[in-house]
Design a protein around this motif. Structure first.
Motif, mmCIF file in Angstrom:
data_model
loop_
_atom_site.group_PDB
_atom_site.id
_atom_site.type_symbol
_atom_site.label_atom_id
_atom_site.label_comp_id
_atom_site.label_asym_id
_atom_site.label_seq_id
_atom_site.Cartn_x
_atom_site.Cartn_y
_atom_site.Cartn_z
ATOM 1 N N TRP A 161 0.698 -1.178 0.341
ATOM 2 C CA TRP A 161 0.464 0.076 -0.127
ATOM 3 C C TRP A 161 0.711 1.141 0.086
ATOM 4 C CZ3 TRP A 161 -4.439 -1.099 4.269
ATOM 5 C CH2 TRP A 161 -4.799 -2.649 3.645
ATOM 6 N N PRO A 195 -2.808 4.385 -10.979
ATOM 7 C CA PRO A 195 -2.989 4.915 -10.340
ATOM 8 C C PRO A 195 -3.762 3.409 -9.548
ATOM 9 C CG PRO A 195 -4.294 5.530 -11.675
ATOM 10 C CD PRO A 195 -2.034 5.204 -12.695
ATOM 11 N N GLY A 196 -4.427 3.478 -8.356
ATOM 12 C CA GLY A 196 -5.294 2.553 -8.058
ATOM 13 C C GLY A 196 -4.790 1.491 -7.573
ATOM 14 N N LYS A 234 -3.999 0.448 -3.851
ATOM 15 C CA LYS A 234 -5.648 1.415 -3.179
ATOM 16 C C LYS A 234 -5.902 0.472 -1.905
ATOM 17 C CE LYS A 234 -10.476 3.230 -4.060
ATOM 18 N NZ LYS A 234 -11.206 3.049 -4.659
ATOM 19 N N GLU A 282 -11.956 0.521 0.846
ATOM 20 C CA GLU A 282 -12.721 0.664 1.335
ATOM 21 C C GLU A 282 -12.697 1.517 2.750
ATOM 22 O OE1 GLU A 282 -14.211 3.944 0.299
ATOM 23 O OE2 GLU A 282 -12.678 3.844 -1.535
ATOM 24 N N LYS A 303 -10.327 2.703 5.005
ATOM 25 C CA LYS A 303 -9.108 3.933 3.990
ATOM 26 C C LYS A 303 -9.246 4.913 5.703
ATOM 27 C CE LYS A 303 -13.357 6.170 2.284
ATOM 28 N NZ LYS A 303 -14.228 6.190 1.101
#
Length: 371
Positions: free
Chosen positions: A96, A106-107, A110, A113, A116
């Motif tokens: 990460w 990008p991503g 990630k 969620e 986060k």
């Protein structure tokens, strides 16, 4: 999406190829080979009209959890146990926290969620480090080759590793043929790559995959399915790890790393993993110029499989991804069609190497491949 795929291809000359693919997070090479053995034995009984074998695979992942040093349900982890785990020789690269240099877009890195807003997710994991993307060109073309060693050649490698004069004395007594072979191939790879930026003292890494079935207490059954693995790190200066005269020192270093993973140490590591915020964020290996990932399929005895034709496989080919720095070892095809009951290397060893194209070109021209 299924976790297992099987493809059977029949050619015009009557030869049949059987391909099996399975999700690695659910099955290691031992589990995959057990599936093929069970399948072929069952098929053989149906073809020959003999009693169907009684199969006994065990898929109970919690059995591994029970081998943790302490209960994984501890609200506050025991620091003394974590200390044992964090001192083990293995990488803790934080996926990460390493996204900006990876080139995957990008991503790719990630944070999920659900995590986060978790403070621990926004910083490096404990005792972790960022991935050295500057040492790995993910776009570089990769070549693949297989080197066959006869049992006599392997004995010669082992003898060189176990008898060379050096400061290690009795420590060499524990060196296995596998240790000697990995040490030798690692020297070839390091020479082919050359030192990073010309720095012969730069550290390089041999990341060996080990199974945990026999490294926990009590041991897991041989029929335990899953992927109970750890990848452990032996680090040496390039000047040492590229030197054939240093073969004994390299093999001793690999063996010493392996010996640290006792049942108590592995139990501590399982406990530490259970208390990670998200264990999958941590990589225990890497690729590129400074790393070699080693996976062994020794003792799988896949050349013994018979689907009822009376014939055993002409060739078993484990397919690895084309990445810069992967080494796979397994038993070679038996000379008489059936594997001997003795040592896993009695009919020789096949070594599959995946390496950046230019480095591979240099490796295959190295006259020291067979010492």
């Amino acid at each position: 999406m299924g976790c297992l795929a099987v493809q059977v291809t029949k050619f015009e000359d009557g030869v049949t190829a059987v391909g099996v693919q399975i999700a690695h997070c659910l099955a290691d090479a031992i589990s995959l080979s057990r599936f093929v053995h069970d399948w072929s034995a069952t098929h053989q009984s149906l073809i020959t009209n003999t009693p169907v074998p009684e199969l006994s695979p065990i898929f109970e992942p919690w059995l591994l959890n029970q081998r943790a040093a302490k209960s994984a349900d501890d609200v506050v982890p025991d620091e003394s146990v974590l200390k044992i785990a964090y001192e083990l020789p293995l990488h803790r690269y934080d996926w990460w926290a390493s996204g900006e240099e990876s080139g995957f877009g990008p991503g790719a890195h990630k944070i999920p969620e659900v995590l986060k807003d978790e403070p621990r997710a926004l910083e490096l994991a404990r005792d972790a480090e960022k991935m050295p993307w500057d040492t790995y060109d993910v776009q570089a073309p990769v070549s693949h080759t297989i080197i066959h060693y006869t049992s006599k050649e392997l004995e010669r490698l082992w003898s060189a590793a176990a008898t060379s004069p050096d400061i290690y004395g009795s420590a060499k007594a524990g060196i296995s043929r596998h240790d000697a072979l990995v040490a030798h191939i690692w020297t070839l790879v390091n020479r082919a790559r050359g030192p990073e930026n010309g720095d012969v003292d730069s550290e390089v890494h041999c990341d060996v995959t080990i199974g945990l079935r026999t490294r926990v207490s009590p041991p897991l059954p041989a029929s335990f399915l899953g992927s109970p693995l750890q990848i452990i790190n032996t680090a040496l200066p390039w000047s040492v790890a590229s030197s054939s005269p240093a073969l004994s020192r390299i093999a001793v270093s690999i063996n010493a790393t392996l010996s640290r993973f006792t049942p108590a140490a592995v139990g501590a590591q399982i406990y530490a993993i259970a208390h990670e915020l998200a264990p999958q964020r941590l990589w225990q290996a890497f690729l590129g110029r400074k790393h070699l990932i080693v996976t062994s399929w020794a003792h799988t005895r896949l050349y013994d499989c018979d689907f009822g034709t009376g014939e055993t496989p002409r060739y078993v080919h484990p397919i690895m991804p084309l990445v810069d720095g992967c080494l796979q070892i397994m038993e070679a095809r038996p000379k008489n069609g059936k594997m001997p009951g003795g040592r896993w290397y009695d009919d020789g060893v096949d070594v599959a190497i995946y390496l950046e194209k230019e480095a591979m070109n240099r490796l295959v021209q190295d006259k020291r491949i067979w010492r």
